[in-house]
Design an enzyme around this catalytic site. Structure first.
Site, PDB file in Angstrom:
ATOM      1  N   CYS A  96       4.289  -5.837   4.210  1.00  0.00           N
ATOM      2  CA  CYS A  96       3.620  -6.941   3.775  1.00  0.00           C
ATOM      3  C   CYS A  96       4.273  -8.442   4.798  1.00  0.00           C
ATOM      4  O   CYS A  96       4.300  -8.665   5.782  1.00  0.00           O
ATOM      5  CB  CYS A  96       2.609  -6.740   2.467  1.00  0.00           C
ATOM      6  SG  CYS A  96       1.098  -7.723   2.598  1.00  0.00           S
ATOM      7  N   HIS A 183       1.828  -1.454   1.202  1.00  0.00           N
ATOM      8  CA  HIS A 183       3.021  -1.423   0.131  1.00  0.00           C
ATOM      9  C   HIS A 183       3.192  -0.103  -0.463  1.00  0.00           C
ATOM     10  O   HIS A 183       2.304   0.264  -1.483  1.00  0.00           O
ATOM     11  CB  HIS A 183       1.926  -2.250  -1.162  1.00  0.00           C
ATOM     12  CG  HIS A 183       2.144  -4.156  -0.606  1.00  0.00           C
ATOM     13  ND1 HIS A 183       3.413  -4.872  -0.977  1.00  0.00           N
ATOM     14  CD2 HIS A 183       0.547  -4.432  -0.718  1.00  0.00           C
ATOM     15  CE1 HIS A 183       3.281  -6.654  -1.223  1.00  0.00           C
ATOM     16  NE2 HIS A 183       2.232  -6.052   0.170  1.00  0.00           N
ATOM     17  N   GLU A 185       5.360   0.571  -2.225  1.00  0.00           N
ATOM     18  CA  GLU A 185       5.856  -0.242  -4.313  1.00  0.00           C
ATOM     19  C   GLU A 185       4.832   0.384  -4.613  1.00  0.00           C
ATOM     20  O   GLU A 185       5.179   0.268  -6.403  1.00  0.00           O
ATOM     21  CB  GLU A 185       7.053  -0.910  -4.055  1.00  0.00           C
ATOM     22  CG  GLU A 185       5.928  -2.769  -4.434  1.00  0.00           C
ATOM     23  CD  GLU A 185       5.512  -3.305  -2.590  1.00  0.00           C
ATOM     24  OE1 GLU A 185       5.224  -3.993  -2.620  1.00  0.00           O
ATOM     25  OE2 GLU A 185       5.311  -2.065  -1.488  1.00  0.00           O
TER      26      GLU A 185
END
Length: 234
Positions: A96, A183, A185
């Site tokens: 990002c 993302h 994560e």
């Protein structure tokens, strides 16, 4: 493996006790994918950096609410660090904000996306089925949260993922750089928290569609395997 994580934000106090920070979220993701070794997390907003990057196999730059083209002192310091790391051939992973900052340092144009926020579960065409850990895939679904985008591919880079909404969704450069806009994560509950924070900005229709999309899951674990393949590839 020894990984340096440059954490470029702090979490909202409402969810910090649950998720701790973006660095911790990445450590969980990568360890669940089979990573072993040492993870060192430095918060760049607070001016934290290792004395030297030499001992690390790779440096990972997390997301941030900040703009990578910001003139904030901590962003300018981070940008100088990334420019120096690119010259040393240190392996870099950007996600990002990190994806955008590395692209900016490589000469790409980065700015506000005219189509607005990318939020929730987004589908991308995966163009590198031969990538280590990709296992021949041609599509990938990931959780996103961004209003800035990389507008053009850095010179010499390989486009890894694309969509109509985000044409430069992931790229690599030689064996040194791996960048992803979305993302891996994130987990669904955290993405839902962000969507609720931005409900008014997104508008009711986009918010509802994004929340419904979360029920279909995402493939962040696949990106984690690709990241490990990138780090471990000699």
């Amino acid at each position: 493996m020894k990984l340096c994580i440059l954490e470029n934000d702090h979490l909202d106090p409402l969810v910090e006790p649950i998720y701790r920070g973006y660095g911790a979220m990445f450590e969980r993701l990568l360890r669940d994918a089979g990573a072993t070794g040492e993870f060192d997390i430095f918060n760049t907003v607070r001016g934290e950096y290792p004395a030297s990057f030499d001992a690390y196999d790779a440096v990972l730059l997390t997301g941030s609410r900040a703009d990578c083209f910001s003139q904030e002192p901590w962003v300018l310091t981070l940008r100088a660090k990334v420019e120096a790391l690119l010259k040393t051939q240190k392996k870099l992973i950007g996600v990002c904000f990190g994806h955008q900052l590395i692209a900016l340092c490589l000469g790409s144009k980065v700015g506000r996306a005219p189509q607005g926020w990318g939020a929730g579960r987004m589908q991308y065409q995966w163009l590198a089925p031969d990538w280590p850990g990709a296992q021949g895939r041609q599509e990938i679904a990931l959780l996103a949260s961004h209003q800035d985008q990389v507008f053009d591919l850095p010179s010499g880079a390989r486009l890894l993922a694309t969509s109509a909404f985000c044409p430069v969704a992931a790229f690599s450069l030689d064996e040194q750089v791996l960048c992803v806009q979305a993302h891996p994560e994130f987990v669904e509950d955290y993405s839902a928290f962000l969507l609720n924070k931005r409900r008014q900005v997104l508008g009711e229709e986009k918010f509802t569609d994004a929340m419904q999309g979360l029920t279909r899951g995402h493939e962040g674990a696949a990106v984690a395997r690709m990241m490990l393949g990138f780090i471990e590839d000699r």
